[in-house]
Enzyme design. Structure first.
Site, PDB file in Angstrom:
ATOM      1  N   ALA A 112      -7.655  -1.597  -0.967  1.00  0.00           N
ATOM      2  CA  ALA A 112      -8.427  -1.150  -2.229  1.00  0.00           C
ATOM      3  C   ALA A 112      -7.767  -0.513  -3.202  1.00  0.00           C
ATOM      4  CB  ALA A 112      -9.335   0.134  -1.908  1.00  0.00           C
ATOM      5  N   PRO A 113      -8.160  -0.962  -4.589  1.00  0.00           N
ATOM      6  CA  PRO A 113      -9.432  -1.471  -5.111  1.00  0.00           C
ATOM      7  C   PRO A 113      -9.465  -2.979  -4.905  1.00  0.00           C
ATOM      8  CG  PRO A 113      -8.079  -0.844  -6.922  1.00  0.00           C
ATOM      9  CD  PRO A 113      -7.343  -0.481  -5.742  1.00  0.00           C
ATOM     10  N   GLY A 114      -8.392  -3.784  -4.666  1.00  0.00           N
ATOM     11  CA  GLY A 114      -8.700  -5.256  -4.389  1.00  0.00           C
ATOM     12  C   GLY A 114      -7.570  -6.227  -5.421  1.00  0.00           C
ATOM     13  N   GLU A 134      -9.161  -1.535   4.015  1.00  0.00           N
ATOM     14  CA  GLU A 134      -9.070  -0.374   3.618  1.00  0.00           C
ATOM     15  C   GLU A 134      -9.585   0.800   4.267  1.00  0.00           C
ATOM     16  OE1 GLU A 134      -7.417   1.080   0.794  1.00  0.00           O
ATOM     17  OE2 GLU A 134      -8.304   3.006   1.684  1.00  0.00           O
ATOM     18  N   CYS A 231       4.956   0.888  -4.874  1.00  0.00           N
ATOM     19  CA  CYS A 231       5.036   0.905  -6.694  1.00  0.00           C
ATOM     20  C   CYS A 231       5.917   2.267  -6.778  1.00  0.00           C
ATOM     21  CB  CYS A 231       3.658   1.217  -7.269  1.00  0.00           C
ATOM     22  SG  CYS A 231       2.539   2.065  -6.695  1.00  0.00           S
TER      23      CYS A 231
HETATM   24  N1  SAM Z   1      -3.696  -3.248  -2.604  1.00  0.00           N
HETATM   25  C1  SAM Z   1      -4.275  -2.463  -3.347  1.00  0.00           C
HETATM   26  C2  SAM Z   1      -4.598  -3.031  -4.838  1.00  0.00           C
HETATM   27  O1  SAM Z   1      -3.378  -4.112  -5.063  1.00  0.00           O
HETATM   28  O2  SAM Z   1      -5.396  -2.935  -5.478  1.00  0.00           O
HETATM   29  C3  SAM Z   1      -3.563  -1.101  -3.827  1.00  0.00           C
HETATM   30  C4  SAM Z   1      -3.350  -0.304  -2.520  1.00  0.00           C
HETATM   31  S1  SAM Z   1      -2.792   1.217  -2.706  1.00  0.00           S
HETATM   32  C5  SAM Z   1      -1.110   1.262  -3.284  1.00  0.00           C
HETATM   33  C6  SAM Z   1      -2.559   1.905  -1.102  1.00  0.00           C
HETATM   34  C7  SAM Z   1      -3.825   1.934  -0.296  1.00  0.00           C
HETATM   35  O3  SAM Z   1      -3.422   2.532   1.032  1.00  0.00           O
HETATM   36  C8  SAM Z   1      -4.747   2.905  -0.736  1.00  0.00           C
HETATM   37  O4  SAM Z   1      -6.039   2.290  -1.138  1.00  0.00           O
HETATM   38  C9  SAM Z   1      -4.952   3.960   0.168  1.00  0.00           C
HETATM   39  O5  SAM Z   1      -6.183   4.415   0.432  1.00  0.00           O
HETATM   40  C10 SAM Z   1      -4.719   3.205   1.333  1.00  0.00           C
HETATM   41  N2  SAM Z   1      -4.087   3.781   2.771  1.00  0.00           N
HETATM   42  C11 SAM Z   1      -3.929   5.497   2.660  1.00  0.00           C
HETATM   43  N3  SAM Z   1      -3.661   5.892   3.933  1.00  0.00           N
HETATM   44  C12 SAM Z   1      -3.468   4.695   4.498  1.00  0.00           C
HETATM   45  C13 SAM Z   1      -3.119   4.553   5.927  1.00  0.00           C
HETATM   46  N4  SAM Z   1      -2.727   5.491   6.640  1.00  0.00           N
HETATM   47  N5  SAM Z   1      -2.982   3.312   6.357  1.00  0.00           N
HETATM   48  C14 SAM Z   1      -3.404   2.057   5.604  1.00  0.00           C
HETATM   49  N6  SAM Z   1      -3.848   2.382   4.124  1.00  0.00           N
HETATM   50  C15 SAM Z   1      -3.898   3.613   3.787  1.00  0.00           C
END
Ligand code: SAM
Length: 454
Positions: A112-114, A134, A231
């Site tokens: 998320a968000p995709g 997600e 990031c």
């Molecule tokens: N890949 C997404 C994009 O490009 O739009 C952004 C992802 S963001 C950097 C990281 C994501 O990891 C968040 O949506 C968060 O909710 C999720 N997250 C949080 N805790 C997590 C966990 N324990 N295991 C896997 N994902 C997790």
């Protein structure tokens, strides 16, 4: 206003960048660039004219300034995704680790968000499967919306903790861990990330990432690839986790060849983008090949657990709505919603259905009410929708009225189901009853902003 950096972060970046620190600091005081990635399956003539390209992605473009995306019908139609430019570099990584054009099974574990899922969906070779997962439930809605907009039938969604995938060890050719991180690379764009930053948070992120990676690496098939990205800039979340994967977990780092003029900096096993060297935010990535293990040995079950096959007559009716209806198979949920998926992925979906406690979400096509079929919003946005369905091309103002879920008055329009369309892309369904035009945009999707004020 230039962002105030936490002192410990500043000291660490000074040590990391040495004489380049001042240029880095100066870049953080500039406006963040705005970029979009076009959907190659939903082309709109002229959309990228006069825009400057993102060097590492053929569909990536910078915008001269940030528009109100909510007021652009093409955004709602899935014509493009608003994505920070640095993260688009993953396309080049995918291209280099998988130069062949054979179908792949891909998992985006933190989707998320995709942004990365839509990038993957557009890059994956024909016949591939993409599961966008997600774990945080409240973030799944926006993920599904964005994937519905993107329109690809081979993309499925789920909401599991990474460890819940253990029944699929050795199954995926590509596993992407775009990990939750301390977000240092977003400090220019997201001032909240600055306030949340602390040494303790960095350490917490680093150990959480390691837990996610430990589960993720087992899911990769022998010969397959694990992609890790964050990031952020610090070594605890980046290099140390990458080294751990290589040295202690036996994954083989993949060296990439990136043109020097892109400004991507090799950093240990991985690569870093910095805002003073690229037109984008901070981003780190590393790629690993899995050379161990035996691969997934499981067999699909015969039927889906909670989904029923669609009746013959109803299946035949799908030909009215989809361009190549026989390329898909159809299922019905207990609430009678009809779902579709590519026929070539049936065995794989049976495996996912058996292995994951709640299966995966598939693309909705609609619902039969007696003899009538009520098409789903996801069908309007699907890249597989029949091309000959009746439609009304709307100008920008009428499109925004439609997207506010207002009922339009279109005296010339044909009766029955109609697609609302803008510059050749579908926005959703209307039904012309003769005396009135009903707007079938789902109410959660409607524009809430007062469009007259902007
Ligand atoms: N890949 C997404 C994009 O490009 O739009 C952004 C992802 S963001 C950097 C990281 C994501 O990891 C968040 O949506 C968060 O909710 C999720 N997250 C949080 N805790 C997590 C966990 N324990 N295991 C896997 N994902 C997790």
């Amino acid at each position: 206003m230039p962002v105030q950096l936490p002192e410990q972060f500043r000291e660490r970046m000074q040590a990391q960048l040495g004489p380049e620190y001042d240029a880095f600091r100066a870049a953080l005081a500039t406006e963040p660039p705005v970029s979009i990635r076009l959907n190659p399956a939903k082309p709109t003539a002229g959309i990228s004219d006069d825009l400057s390209p993102v060097p590492w992605h053929p569909q990536g473009y910078y915008l001269p300034e940030r528009p109100v995306f909510t007021l652009d019908p093409l955004f709602h139609a899935g014509g493009y995704y608003v994505q920070e430019a640095s993260s688009m570099v993953l396309r080049e990584v995918l291209k280099q680790v998988y130069p062949g054009k054979y179908p792949l099974k891909a998992l985006d574990l933190s989707a998320a968000p995709g942004g990365k899922s839509t990038l993957l969906a557009s890059w994956l070779p024909q016949g591939s499967l993409l599961l966008a997962n997600e774990v945080i439930r409240s973030r799944v809605t926006i993920l599904k919306e964005n994937l519905d907009r993107w329109g690809y039938a081979n993309t499925f969604t789920s909401s599991y903790d990474p460890e819940a995938f253990s029944g699929l060890n050795g199954y995926f050719d590509v596993v992407l861990v775009d990990a939750p991180c301390s977000g240092e690379g977003l400090f220019r764009k997201d001032h909240a990330a600055v306030n949340e930053w602390s040494e303790e948070h960095v350490q917490m992120c680093s150990s959480r990432q390691r837990r996610i990676l430990a589960a993720a690496m087992k899911l990769v098939a022998p010969g397959g690839v694990l992609l890790y990205s964050t990031c952020t800039y610090n070594e605890f979340e980046n290099e140390q986790n990458a080294d751990w994967l290589a040295r202690e977990q036996g994954l083989t780092p993949v060296a990439l060849s990136l043109p020097a003029e892109w400004g991507v900096v090799p950093k240990g096993i991985g690569y870093q983008l910095y805002p003073h060297l690229v037109r984008g935010e901070g981003f780190y990535f590393a790629a690993f090949r899995q050379t161990r293990g035996t691969g997934f040995q499981g067999k699909p079950q015969r039927n889906f657990t909670k989904l029923m096959p669609l009746g013959r007559k109803q299946e035949a009716a799908m030909g009215d709505w989809l361009e190549d209806a026989d390329q898909f198979f159809y299922l019905q949920r207990p609430d009678e919603t009809v779902l579709m998926a590519p026929a070539s992925l049936r065995q794989d979906l049976l495996i996912l259905d058996r292995t994951l406690p709640q299966g995966v979400w598939m693309r909705e096509v609609g619902e039969f009410k007696g003899k009538d079929f009520i098409p789903a919003h996801a069908l309007a946005l699907s890249t597989d929708i029949a091309t000959q369905l009746p439609y009304v091309e709307l100008d920008r103002d009428s499109s925004l009225q439609f997207l506010k879920k207002e009922n339009l008055i279109l005296p010339e329009a044909p009766k029955g189901w109609l697609l609302a369309r803008h510059r050749g892309l579908n926005l959703g369904w209307m039904k012309n009853l003769g005396n009135r035009m009903n707007n079938y945009l789902p109410k959660d999707w409607r524009i809430r902003m007062d469009i007259r004020e902007v």
